[in-house]
Design a protein around this motif. Sequence first.
Motif, PDB file in Angstrom:
ATOM      1  N   ALA A 277       0.985  -0.857  -0.024  1.00  0.00           N
ATOM      2  CA  ALA A 277       0.413   0.704   0.282  1.00  0.00           C
ATOM      3  C   ALA A 277       0.936   1.487  -0.245  1.00  0.00           C
ATOM      4  N   ALA A 278       1.996   0.832   0.484  1.00  0.00           N
ATOM      5  CA  ALA A 278       2.985   2.266   0.600  1.00  0.00           C
ATOM      6  C   ALA A 278       3.366   2.819  -0.775  1.00  0.00           C
ATOM      7  N   ILE A 313       2.347 -16.422 -17.712  1.00  0.00           N
ATOM      8  CA  ILE A 313       3.104 -16.095 -16.238  1.00  0.00           C
ATOM      9  C   ILE A 313       1.775 -15.669 -15.739  1.00  0.00           C
ATOM     10  N   VAL A 314       1.119 -16.270 -14.730  1.00  0.00           N
ATOM     11  CA  VAL A 314      -0.411 -15.584 -13.963  1.00  0.00           C
ATOM     12  C   VAL A 314       0.266 -15.601 -13.167  1.00  0.00           C
ATOM     13  N   LEU A 315       0.171 -14.697 -11.711  1.00  0.00           N
ATOM     14  CA  LEU A 315       0.744 -14.482 -11.090  1.00  0.00           C
ATOM     15  C   LEU A 315      -0.773 -15.002  -9.981  1.00  0.00           C
ATOM     16  N   GLY A 316      -0.460 -15.596  -9.112  1.00  0.00           N
ATOM     17  CA  GLY A 316      -1.567 -15.524  -7.971  1.00  0.00           C
ATOM     18  C   GLY A 316      -1.068 -15.494  -6.506  1.00  0.00           C
ATOM     19  N   GLY A 317      -2.389 -15.336  -5.820  1.00  0.00           N
ATOM     20  CA  GLY A 317      -1.836 -15.891  -4.092  1.00  0.00           C
ATOM     21  C   GLY A 317      -1.778 -14.258  -3.824  1.00  0.00           C
ATOM     22  N   ALA A 322      -1.712  -6.860  -4.876  1.00  0.00           N
ATOM     23  CA  ALA A 322      -1.141  -5.929  -5.408  1.00  0.00           C
ATOM     24  C   ALA A 322      -0.828  -5.526  -6.762  1.00  0.00           C
ATOM     25  N   GLY A 323      -1.715  -5.767  -7.673  1.00  0.00           N
ATOM     26  CA  GLY A 323      -2.118  -5.904  -8.465  1.00  0.00           C
ATOM     27  C   GLY A 323      -0.073  -5.321  -9.595  1.00  0.00           C
TER      28      GLY A 323
END
Length: 381
Positions: A277-278, A313-317, A322-323
């Motif tokens: 977030a920061a 590539i798939v970014l999960g978890g 955080a996108g």
Amino acid sequence: MENSGGDLQRLRRLNSLASLRELRAAAPLTLAELARRTGLSRASAGEVVGDLVARGWVAEVPPVQGAMGRPARRYRFRSDAGHVLGVDIGVHKVLAAVTDLTGQIVAGGRTSVSPDVPREGRLAAVDRAVTACLSMADLSPADVWAVTAGTVGVVDLGGRVARVHSLPDWAGVDLAAHFRERFGAPVRVANDSKLAALAEQRLGVARDARDVVYLQVGRRPGAALIIDGRLHHGFGGASGEVGLLEAARWLRMAEHLERHPRFAEAPPEQAAGAVFAAAWQGDAAAVEAVARYAADLAVGTAAMVLTLDPELIVLGGGFSRAGDVLLEPLRRALEPLCLRMPEIRLSELGENCVVLGAACLAVDEVNRLLLSPDDPFLKLS
């Protein structure tokens, strides 16, 4: 297919399976449409559909009200003909979901659990989540046709947890045996990252891809491979475990986030989210922490990309939420390491990703047994 010869009973079963596959993959079909898709004659398609209707696999769709003339009969696959159970056993929670035979969730159950709970307590939490799920679906264990459980850690092909870093006494637990004590149905157990990858390939952002590297990013990262459209388990079930390689630095890369001076006193689970977030707000130290995390993530990812040459590539978890805060630093760190840079997409399946993948694998088990000599599922009344 009807002219392929061979045993008549097997031929009928093959025709039934081909028809079921087409009906599951499409909107309701007429006999003529089904015959065209399967290569059967219209008369044979009619015989197959009549048998499947009698067995409870297929239902006739009522004609559209107000239609002119006598419309052709249309038939649909009965996704509610049976149910499967998927379970996600994590460090902090257990999720369970009953789905129909298309993977649509019918009911779910959730139980929170502490990371330091011993094995017996975690298994009890699994049982509570499953019981709540079955109760909500108004089903008994006998009504479940197949079970698949996903868990943290390396899982061998027999359904036993072979190695795990995040739970103190989870290694050695025979999850397949635990579920077989309660269910008479086929049981599969797999690593949670593998099941999440399967969910993405069947239901998520990788539906159009054949070769995929899946990254489950969080404090306990993992990875899995989809090769030629199929989940790759490996010879012993340990494929994708790049994070166990010390040189990849995956086991400690979350420390880049947790040591941010503003959030160092926060619980580790909260510190990472606060750093992302920061970073989104432009905090220089947070941006640098995310960049270091991405640089470590890129090392193991590059090893898989150079081996598989995936299209995606798939970014999960958990950290995938955080996108672009994580996506762009990962892309910048990964590109110099790759001969060809694949596309990177963010998962959209959320918390249910693993449990949906578990349900997909359970449905696969049902499909596999459709052609067994004992014909266990085509005996519906």
